[in-house]
Design a protein around this motif. Structure first.
Motif, PDB file in Angstrom:
ATOM      1  N   ALA A 290       0.887  -1.112   0.020  1.00 16.33           N
ATOM      2  CA  ALA A 290      -0.065   0.086   0.085  1.00 16.33           C
ATOM      3  C   ALA A 290       0.770   1.212  -0.021  1.00 16.33           C
ATOM      4  N   MET A 291       1.745   1.228  -1.133  1.00 15.37           N
ATOM      5  CA  MET A 291       2.685   2.442  -1.225  1.00 15.37           C
ATOM      6  C   MET A 291       1.960   3.729  -1.632  1.00 15.37           C
ATOM      7  N   ALA A 292       2.672   4.855  -1.359  1.00 12.95           N
ATOM      8  CA  ALA A 292       2.432   5.948  -2.164  1.00 12.95           C
ATOM      9  C   ALA A 292       3.260   6.125  -3.513  1.00 12.95           C
ATOM     10  N   PHE A 293       2.862   6.856  -4.401  1.00 13.91           N
ATOM     11  CA  PHE A 293       3.431   6.942  -5.787  1.00 13.91           C
ATOM     12  C   PHE A 293       5.256   7.241  -5.561  1.00 13.91           C
ATOM     13  N   GLY A 294       5.402   8.207  -4.666  1.00 14.87           N
ATOM     14  CA  GLY A 294       6.950   8.266  -4.552  1.00 14.87           C
ATOM     15  C   GLY A 294       7.638   7.061  -4.129  1.00 14.87           C
ATOM     16  N   HIS A 295       7.038   6.401  -3.467  1.00  9.94           N
ATOM     17  CA  HIS A 295       7.672   4.958  -3.005  1.00  9.94           C
ATOM     18  C   HIS A 295       7.701   3.910  -4.117  1.00  9.94           C
ATOM     19  N   ALA A 296       6.883   4.023  -5.113  1.00  7.74           N
ATOM     20  CA  ALA A 296       6.656   3.112  -6.089  1.00  7.74           C
ATOM     21  C   ALA A 296       7.717   3.682  -7.099  1.00  7.74           C
ATOM     22  N   VAL A 297       8.090   4.933  -7.170  1.00 16.29           N
ATOM     23  CA  VAL A 297       9.272   5.483  -8.125  1.00 16.29           C
ATOM     24  C   VAL A 297      10.356   4.937  -7.771  1.00 16.29           C
ATOM     25  N   GLU A 298      10.692   5.059  -6.618  1.00 16.16           N
ATOM     26  CA  GLU A 298      11.898   4.542  -5.988  1.00 16.16           C
ATOM     27  C   GLU A 298      12.049   3.153  -5.755  1.00 16.16           C
ATOM     28  N   ALA A 299      11.054   2.422  -5.934  1.00 15.79           N
ATOM     29  CA  ALA A 299      11.216   1.099  -6.151  1.00 15.79           C
ATOM     30  C   ALA A 299      11.621   0.601  -7.534  1.00 15.79           C
ATOM     31  N   LEU A 300      11.081   1.495  -8.532  1.00 14.92           N
ATOM     32  CA  LEU A 300      11.358   1.200  -9.950  1.00 14.92           C
ATOM     33  C   LEU A 300      12.811   1.730 -10.272  1.00 14.92           C
ATOM     34  N   LYS A 301      13.293   2.729  -9.752  1.00 19.59           N
ATOM     35  CA  LYS A 301      14.485   3.174  -9.590  1.00 19.59           C
ATOM     36  C   LYS A 301      15.656   1.870  -9.413  1.00 19.59           C
ATOM     37  N   ARG A 302      15.127   1.065  -8.377  1.00 18.40           N
ATOM     38  CA  ARG A 302      15.760  -0.049  -7.567  1.00 18.40           C
ATOM     39  C   ARG A 302      15.846  -1.202  -8.359  1.00 18.40           C
ATOM     40  N   GLY A 303      15.229  -1.188  -9.549  1.00 17.82           N
ATOM     41  CA  GLY A 303      15.086  -2.353 -10.583  1.00 17.82           C
ATOM     42  C   GLY A 303      13.886  -3.527 -10.335  1.00 17.82           C
ATOM     43  N   MET A 304      12.815  -2.683  -9.453  1.00 18.39           N
ATOM     44  CA  MET A 304      11.737  -3.732  -9.055  1.00 18.39           C
ATOM     45  C   MET A 304      10.292  -3.233 -10.000  1.00 18.39           C
ATOM     46  N   LYS A 305       9.602  -4.231 -10.230  1.00 17.95           N
ATOM     47  CA  LYS A 305       8.234  -3.998 -10.746  1.00 17.95           C
ATOM     48  C   LYS A 305       7.301  -3.575  -9.995  1.00 17.95           C
ATOM     49  N   VAL A 306       6.393  -2.571 -10.244  1.00 20.87           N
ATOM     50  CA  VAL A 306       5.197  -2.174  -9.600  1.00 20.87           C
ATOM     51  C   VAL A 306       3.933  -2.107 -10.190  1.00 20.87           C
ATOM     52  N   SER A 307       2.994  -2.211  -9.383  1.00 23.72           N
ATOM     53  CA  SER A 307       1.460  -2.225  -9.930  1.00 23.72           C
ATOM     54  C   SER A 307       0.632  -1.357  -8.933  1.00 23.72           C
ATOM     55  N   ARG A 308      -0.641  -1.250  -9.495  1.00 20.91           N
ATOM     56  CA  ARG A 308      -1.658  -0.622  -8.616  1.00 20.91           C
ATOM     57  C   ARG A 308      -2.654  -1.394  -8.110  1.00 20.91           C
TER      58      ARG A 308
END
Length: 135
Positions: A45-63
């Motif tokens: 249940a992350m905010a968008f900023g946390h999702a962007v940080e996860a993307l920068k670390r090579g992770m995949k994200v979804s809503r």
């Protein structure tokens, strides 16, 4: 005698720091409950900023709120290619990097139809708190 320690979390840092306790291989610290919960957020249940940080670390994200099944975002790192090799673009004269095309890092989406497309956040996506990391 009852335990009088304040509620909180024992945090073990697995990606850095030398061990500071004989029963743990990594650095550990105690975090009071309120401090921990203000600083950390569940990865479901992350905010968008946390999702962007996860993307920068090579992770995949979804809503969680996306209608399509299996959709997720991932980040493509910056790449370069030879402008002459991509003459189909018809833009060779526009590249001022010595004939090299620089493709900046960008976010891509795997759609519900298993297509890959460039992705741009909507206002709803930016304000949403239902982002999660995809395994």
């Amino acid at each position: 005698m009852p335990d009088r320690s304040p509620p909180g979390y024992l945090v073990e840092y697995v990606n850095g720091g030398d061990s500071n306790h004989e029963n743990h291989d990594n650095y550990i610290s105690w975090s009071p409950k309120a401090v921990f919960e203000d600083a950390y957020q569940p990865t479901t249940a992350m905010a968008f900023g946390h999702a962007v940080e996860a993307l920068k670390r090579g992770m995949k994200v979804s809503r969680a709120g996306w209608n399509g099944k299996g959709m997720f975002l991932y980040m493509e790192e910056q790449t370069t290619s030879n402008a002459a090799m991509e003459r189909h673009l018809g833009l060779k004269e526009h590249f001022s990097h010595g004939g090299v095309i620089i493709k900046r890092a960008h976010i891509m989406m795997l759609t519900a139809q298993d297509d890959v497309v460039p992705w741009l956040a909507s206002q709803s996506d930016i304000l949403a708190d239902d982002w999660c990391i995809v395994e």
